[in-house]
Design an enzyme around this catalytic site. Structure first.
Site, mmCIF file in Angstrom:
data_model
loop_
_atom_site.group_PDB
_atom_site.id
_atom_site.type_symbol
_atom_site.label_atom_id
_atom_site.label_comp_id
_atom_site.label_asym_id
_atom_site.label_seq_id
_atom_site.Cartn_x
_atom_site.Cartn_y
_atom_site.Cartn_z
ATOM 1 N N HIS A 34 0.832 -1.199 0.000
ATOM 2 C CA HIS A 34 0.000 0.000 0.000
ATOM 3 C C HIS A 34 0.866 1.248 0.000
ATOM 4 O O HIS A 34 2.064 1.191 0.257
ATOM 5 C CB HIS A 34 -0.904 0.016 1.234
ATOM 6 C CG HIS A 34 -0.106 0.063 2.505
ATOM 7 N ND1 HIS A 34 0.467 -1.062 3.047
ATOM 8 C CD2 HIS A 34 0.233 1.102 3.308
ATOM 9 C CE1 HIS A 34 1.128 -0.725 4.144
ATOM 10 N NE2 HIS A 34 1.009 0.591 4.325
ATOM 11 N N HIS A 116 5.458 5.810 -1.310
ATOM 12 C CA HIS A 116 6.223 4.598 -1.583
ATOM 13 C C HIS A 116 5.415 3.359 -1.233
ATOM 14 O O HIS A 116 4.396 3.440 -0.553
ATOM 15 C CB HIS A 116 7.521 4.598 -0.773
ATOM 16 C CG HIS A 116 7.302 4.439 0.699
ATOM 17 N ND1 HIS A 116 6.921 5.497 1.508
ATOM 18 C CD2 HIS A 116 7.364 3.354 1.509
ATOM 19 C CE1 HIS A 116 6.780 5.066 2.746
ATOM 20 N NE2 HIS A 116 7.039 3.766 2.784
#
Length: 171
Positions: A34, A116
């Protein structure tokens, strides 16, 4: 209860990331790959409905996010996390900023926002260096548009589950 807000990429990208995470990320079993939009925060049961309304309002202000990933990076020496770097995107930044705005009492966040997807964490220095060198040799390039994000809550066994999904404004 502990809550967080995240954006999940496509299953195809999650499968690719998980092929590495299951070896290098001790949190592999707790949450799928995620992009963290809001770090974990405490919320009382009585606050959940008002919080969902605020998040829904925010979702209506942001258009879908095109993510582009083309490199592996690391947060070393701050911590030994290896990740897929998501290129800066104005819609993603706007979503993050709104989720940390005046409508949320816990606006603080530990780190600056660096979009990220984590590949590895909790590594010793030498292991981190070896894995980072290996991962940098792999050609990563993904582009996709994500049109939703999720409010998550943490179960007693540390697993994160989706409480609510919010669809971004499609214009």
């Amino acid at each position: 209860m502990k809550y967080g807000i995240a954006m999940f990429p496509s299953k195809r990208l999650q499968d690719e990331v998980n092929s590495y995470r299951k070896r290098y990320d001790p949190h592999y079993a707790y949450i799928p790959p995620h992009i963290t939009l809001k770090e974990p925060f405490e919320l009382e049961e009585a606050q959940i409905d008002a919080t969902i309304e605020k998040i829904q309002s925010i979702a209506s202000q942001v258009e879908p996010v095109k993510i582009v990933i083309d490199k592996v990076s690391s947060f070393h020496p701050v911590n030994n996390v290896i990740y897929l770097k998501v290129q800066e995107n104005p819609n993603l930044t706007k979503l993050h900023d709104l989720l940390h705005g005046k409508d949320f009492k816990n606006r603080d966040h530990t780190y600056n926002f660096v979009p990220h997807i984590t590949i590895a964490q909790g590594l010793a220095d030498l292991e981190h260096s070896d894995i980072l060198d290996l991962m940098k040799m792999i050609d990563f390039h993904y582009e996709e548009t994500i049109d939703r994000f999720q409010l998550l809550y943490q179960l007693d066994n540390q697993v994160w589950a989706v409480h609510e999904t919010f669809h971004l404004n499609k214009g």
